[in-house]
Scaffold this active site. Structure first.
Site, mmCIF file in Angstrom:
data_model
loop_
_atom_site.group_PDB
_atom_site.id
_atom_site.type_symbol
_atom_site.label_atom_id
_atom_site.label_comp_id
_atom_site.label_asym_id
_atom_site.label_seq_id
_atom_site.Cartn_x
_atom_site.Cartn_y
_atom_site.Cartn_z
ATOM 1 N N ASP A 41 44.856 20.559 24.856
ATOM 2 C CA ASP A 41 44.336 21.089 23.314
ATOM 3 C C ASP A 41 44.020 22.757 24.245
ATOM 4 O O ASP A 41 42.955 23.254 22.892
ATOM 5 C CB ASP A 41 43.681 20.309 22.800
ATOM 6 C CG ASP A 41 42.442 20.262 23.489
ATOM 7 O OD1 ASP A 41 42.736 20.048 24.245
ATOM 8 O OD2 ASP A 41 41.379 18.659 22.310
ATOM 9 N N SER A 42 44.191 22.709 25.263
ATOM 10 C CA SER A 42 43.383 23.523 25.849
ATOM 11 C C SER A 42 44.344 25.612 24.879
ATOM 12 O O SER A 42 43.978 26.548 25.382
ATOM 13 C CB SER A 42 43.271 24.105 27.259
ATOM 14 O OG SER A 42 44.579 23.827 27.475
ATOM 15 N N ASP A 80 47.494 16.410 23.631
ATOM 16 C CA ASP A 80 46.400 16.124 23.979
ATOM 17 C C ASP A 80 45.982 15.276 22.108
ATOM 18 O O ASP A 80 46.698 16.534 21.543
ATOM 19 C CB ASP A 80 45.619 17.584 24.473
ATOM 20 C CG ASP A 80 44.374 17.094 24.965
ATOM 21 O OD1 ASP A 80 44.613 16.208 25.628
ATOM 22 O OD2 ASP A 80 44.049 18.334 25.752
ATOM 23 N N LYS A 109 47.202 11.743 25.434
ATOM 24 C CA LYS A 109 45.205 12.189 26.168
ATOM 25 C C LYS A 109 44.319 12.020 24.885
ATOM 26 O O LYS A 109 44.618 12.991 24.242
ATOM 27 C CB LYS A 109 45.078 12.645 26.785
ATOM 28 C CG LYS A 109 44.413 13.285 27.768
ATOM 29 C CD LYS A 109 43.971 14.173 28.689
ATOM 30 C CE LYS A 109 44.186 15.436 28.390
ATOM 31 N NZ LYS A 109 42.361 16.263 27.487
ATOM 32 N N GLU A 111 39.763 12.034 24.529
ATOM 33 C CA GLU A 111 38.636 12.808 25.435
ATOM 34 C C GLU A 111 37.822 10.596 25.000
ATOM 35 O O GLU A 111 37.929 11.422 23.635
ATOM 36 C CB GLU A 111 37.813 13.848 24.828
ATOM 37 C CG GLU A 111 39.086 14.535 25.022
ATOM 38 C CD GLU A 111 38.813 15.903 25.268
ATOM 39 O OE1 GLU A 111 37.530 16.406 24.684
ATOM 40 O OE2 GLU A 111 39.335 17.235 25.590
ATOM 41 N N GLU A 178 37.200 15.302 34.463
ATOM 42 C CA GLU A 178 36.602 16.937 34.105
ATOM 43 C C GLU A 178 35.296 17.120 34.759
ATOM 44 O O GLU A 178 34.141 16.438 34.239
ATOM 45 C CB GLU A 178 36.878 17.250 32.747
ATOM 46 C CG GLU A 178 36.654 18.879 33.073
ATOM 47 C CD GLU A 178 37.440 19.870 31.656
ATOM 48 O OE1 GLU A 178 37.116 20.459 31.351
ATOM 49 O OE2 GLU A 178 38.309 18.334 31.023
#
Length: 270
Positions: A41-42, A80, A109, A111, A178
């Protein structure tokens, strides 16, 4: 590559993961033999011009995951889950994760730490492989009060250790760490049976991930300490565009070899 092969790489072979957001980039990553392509999502920061990852939508992510799959048909692709695509409910999480698999992702993925154990378990039970992500989690930047290194305090260390164990227990096949201090990242890596993939988390993780634009030097204004520029494509592309502009202005391009005439043979490449 598949989930079981990745898990067996722990302690034997370092895992290499890069982000990619489009078909041409994905093809290059696949041709380079990269183990995992993450459609992060970056995307928001690096491609769509957002200030952070929070505005990124499912619809935007789906377009780019599908593009990456088309560009790299043989790659192991992780998608993501963007902000609010899994937090509201288990049903919402399953629905959205399933949409990613339908457009070509091999896994998703998520978070967040121990508080998302139920989400991970339900996704895995639904046939959707899950990669965890703890430490600095950009979707929760407002809670953290900024992009800060994690694991510096005993409270933070204990939370990260608990979260890693919980994600493993609930069925995650790997965990991204991270911006976790190296000592804690090492402790996590040695304390669980699934691979850890670090970004800014030191030398002892089972693998490493970098963002496409960072490692290729596409953003001259952003150079995080934990990253390394393996190329300076910003300067390369800038010079190419400046040369193109110069040649057009001076009438050098197109030259005879770049035009079609009534004697031209064949199609575009002739």
């Amino acid at each position: 590559m598949n989930v079981e092969k990745l898990k067996k790489m722990k302690g034997k072979e370092k895992i290499v993961m890069v982000t990619a957001y489009d078909a041409p980039s994905a093809r290059i990553a696949q041709d380079a033999g990269i183990d995992i392509i993450l459609v992060g999502d970056s995307l928001g920061n690096n491609v769509l011009g957002y200030e952070n990852t929070i505005p990124v939508t499912m619809e935007e992510m789906l377009i780019h995951v599908a593009a990456v799959r088309r560009g790299a048909p043989k790659a192991f692709v992780v998608a993501d889950m963007p902000f609010l695509s899994y937090q509201p409910s288990l049903e919402k999480a399953i629905e959205n994760a399933g949409r990613f698999l339908k457009v070509g992702a091999n896994a998703v993925k998520i978070e967040g730490g121990e508080e998302f154990g139920d989400v991970v378990q339900r996704l895995v039970e639904s046939g959707i492989p899950v990669m965890g992500h703890i430490g600095l989690t950009p979707q929760f930047v407002n809670r953290f009060g900024g992009y800060r290194v994690q694991g510096k305090t005993e409270k933070s260390r204990e939370y990260l250790l608990r979260s890693a164990r919980e994600l493993e227990k609930r069925g995650a096949f790997a965990i991204v760490l991270e911006m976790v201090v190296e000592e804690v990242a090492k402790e996590i890596t040695e304390g669980i049976s699934i691979p850890t993939i670090g970004i800014g988390s030191g030398r002892f993780c089972d693998g490493q991930v970098l963002v496409w634009h960072d490692l290729l030097g596409l953003n001259p204004d952003f150079a995080p300490r934990f990253s390394k520029r393996y190329a300076n494509l910003y300067e390369t592309i800038l010079k190419a565009l400046q040369e193109f502009k110069k040649e057009v202005k001076e009438g050098i391009f197109p030259s005879e070899e770049h035009v079609f005439t009534d004697k031209s043979q064949g199609g575009v490449s002739s």
